[in-house]
Write an enzyme that holds these catalytic residues in place. Structure first.
Site, short mmCIF file in Angstrom:
data_model
loop_
_atom_site.label_atom_id
_atom_site.label_comp_id
_atom_site.label_asym_id
_atom_site.label_seq_id
_atom_site.Cartn_x
_atom_site.Cartn_y
_atom_site.Cartn_z
N HIS A 301 7.33 16.63 -4.20
CA HIS A 301 8.27 17.39 -4.82
C HIS A 301 8.20 19.13 -4.88
CE1 HIS A 301 6.12 16.94 -8.61
NE2 HIS A 301 6.64 18.09 -8.81
N ASP A 334 4.78 10.62 -3.80
CA ASP A 334 4.68 11.85 -4.46
C ASP A 334 3.60 12.78 -4.07
OD1 ASP A 334 6.23 14.01 -5.55
OD2 ASP A 334 5.38 13.64 -7.53
N SER A 417 2.26 20.96 -10.87
CA SER A 417 2.09 19.81 -10.24
C SER A 417 1.55 20.11 -9.18
CB SER A 417 3.95 19.83 -9.71
OG SER A 417 4.67 19.19 -10.91
#
Length: 574
Positions: A301, A334, A417
């Site tokens: 993402h 992910d 992230s």
């Protein structure tokens, strides 16, 4: 006799005609008196002259009745001059001679006084006149004595006194023998305090001690007051003179490798910040170097906004930047891999083993939260194998991530992230991917509310396998059972749907589930002995495995429980 002040000459005279006998004092001393006694036969009174208070040259006589109806009469008799010798009056009775009728010894009017108390009135007819005594040389009861004034030639003559037959030169014993009620006022000494001296040595020492103690107390009070004022001044103003603050010297040795500072010092050179833009979107994330060829692992993402023609800029800890391209990515896990070119001297981070992680182990998270590059936070492992799902913004489920995650309380925020979660030896044990936001949702870097102590990381064992597949093939394979699950089932466990997603059978023909005997409507409750509560958990448990791994499933059918074994198949990731 001579002029001695303590001497007296008694004289008595008997007269047939009734005249009183007169005795004159031979001395001019005002403290000398001579009593006189009259003839008892004649009935005349005895005459005595006081030594003081009479005019010069005459002696007043007072008579006391001594017979029947006798009346007192006084006669003034001129006294001899000072220093004259004593003169015996003819006819006077000798001392000790009998007086009174019959020639016997007369009986005194009162008993002798054992205490020698001086009479304060006139003496009686046969009572002896009080002897005259000067103050003794030794003071009584410690009182200072005052010598009587000396008699000079110019002093006026004193009246003579009639000597009493019983008068003697020796004063009676006792304290009152020295008492002279007729002493001149000039001889009286000033009154002084009787008893021991007040200011003796002991009293003086006590007084000195009190003075010293009082002085010491006053000195202490003054010193305390001055000290308090100085202390308050120093406290408020920080002392006097130039202020020099203490400071530790420069340390040449590095931090402890096991400390947070040591871990950060080892890991920061291998952590990068990614700035991604394209297709009208932009974002910031974190990654870390996998090898010396420029491969960098991050979240899917993070690079997704770049699309096929977007731009990805990598900034290293040194401040150098480089452009990067996507090698491969997988939304189911992910995870994504990008590569930079033309960069040398890259230091890859060592990879740990997430199967060795225990709850409570210390961890360090590094990232760029809110574009603050190189941020280091620390915490512990809060839980293991925490099944989470994230994404799903496309609505078809193609972007949903299923992660059997490591939970940590190390602060993780948007921008973290893709960054590494490190153990105490600075080895990567997870990839920070999601946080639980304040609104209760689990977002992949989308929780704008910030960290609340619930962060999740993809275990590095899973990340390593996916990264290797993405680098080698450009895509990652997913282990599958070959069944379709009813995601709306609200009971405990994962139930097999009545039909497939494309309208076909819920169990793929010839797949792992079909070969194990799984049927539509079966409820899977355990995977390898661990309880499964929903369809998402079953997917997470399956994704945590590799294709070809064997699983033991426990399922319920028609109220009966059974166990089946199967080998996971493979499917290409999207």
């Amino acid at each position: 006799m001579s002029g001695d002040p303590a001497a007296s000459a008694p004289a008595s005279a008997a007269s047939a005609s009734g005249h009183p006998a007169v005795s004159a004092s031979a001395s001019g001393d005002p403290a000398v008196s001579a009593p006189a006694s009259g003839d008892a036969a004649s009935g005349h009174p005895a005459v005595s002259g006081p030594a003081s208070g009479a005019p010069a040259g005459s002696v007043p006589a007072s008579g006391v009745p001594a017979g029947e109806g006798g009346e007192a009469r006084g006669t003034d008799t001129p006294g001899p001059p000072v220093g004259a010798e004593c003169v015996d009056v003819p006819g006077a009775a000798a001392p000790g001679e009998a007086h009174g009728p019959g020639g016997g010894q007369p009986r005194p009017l009162h008993d002798p006084d054992p205490y020698s108390t001086p009479p304060y009135g006139e003496p009686g007819p046969w009572a002896p006149a009080p002897p005259v005594q000067h103050p003794a040389a030794t003071p009584a009861h410690g009182m200072a004595s005052v010598a009587p004034p000396a008699v000079t030639a110019a002093a006026p003559p004193l009246p003579a006194r009639t000597a009493h037959p019983d008068a003697t030169d020796t004063p009676p014993a006792g304290p009152w023998g020295r008492y002279d009620p007729w002493a001149a006022a000039a001889t009286a000494a000033p009154l002084q305090q009787a008893g021991p001296e007040v200011a003796d040595g002991k009293v003086r020492r006590g007084r000195t001690r009190r003075v010293l103690v009082t002085g010491a107390l006053l000195l202490a009070l003054v010193s305390g007051g001055i000290g308090g004022i100085v202390g308050a001044y120093l406290e408020r103003n920080g002392g006097v003179g130039t202020v020099e603050l203490p400071q530790a010297g420069k340390e040449t040795s590095g931090p402890d490798p096991g400390s947070v500072a040591g871990i950060a010092a080892q890991a920061l050179p291998s952590v990068v910040t990614l700035h991604v833009s394209g297709a009208g979107k932009a974002g910031t994330g974190t990654g870390f170097v996998l090898d010396g060829r420029g491969h960098i692992l991050t979240n899917n993402h993070v690079v997704e906004p770049a699309g096929d023609d977007g731009e990805i800029t990598v900034t290293f800890h040194s401040g150098d930047t480089a452009q990067a391209t996507v090698v491969g990515r997988d939304s189911g896990y992910d995870l994504a891999v990008v590569k930079v070119k033309g960069v040398r001297g890259l230091a890859p981070l060592p990879l740990g083993n997430s199967d060795n992680v225990r709850v409570g182990d210390p961890v360090v998270a590094i990232g760029a939260p809110f574009d603050l590059a190189g941020t280091v936070t620390s915490g512990i492992i809060s839980a293991r194998e925490r099944p989470i799902t994230a994404g799903g913004e496309k609505g078809d489920g193609s972007d949903v991530s299923y992660v059997d995650a490591l939970q940590t309380d190390a602060p993780i925020n948007p921008g973290n992230s893709g960054g590494p979660l490190l153990d105490a030896k600075a080895r990567v044990i997870g990839i920070n991917s999601a946080i639980r936001s304040a609104d209760g949702g689990a977002d992949l870097d989308g929780g704008r509310a910030g960290s609340i102590g619930l962060g999740f990381a993809i275990p590095i064992n899973q990340g390593k396998r996916v990264a290797e597949e993405l680098i080698n093939t450009g895509s990652a394979s997913h282990p599958v059972i070959g069944i379709t699950l009813d995601m709306d089932y609200g009971g405990d466990g994962a139930r097999v749907a009545a039909e497939g997603s494309d309208g076909g059978p819920p169990v793929s023909a010839g797949g792992p589930g079909d070969r194990a005997g799984i049927e539509a409507g079966d409820v899977i409750t355990e995977v390898d002995g661990r309880r499964v509560h929903s369809g998402e958990e079953l997917i997470v448990k399956t994704r945590a495995q590799r294709p070809g791994d064997r699983l033991e499933l426990t399922l319920e059918r028609d109220g009966k429980e059974r166990t089946v074994s199967l080998v996971l198949g493979s499917s290409d990731g999207g």
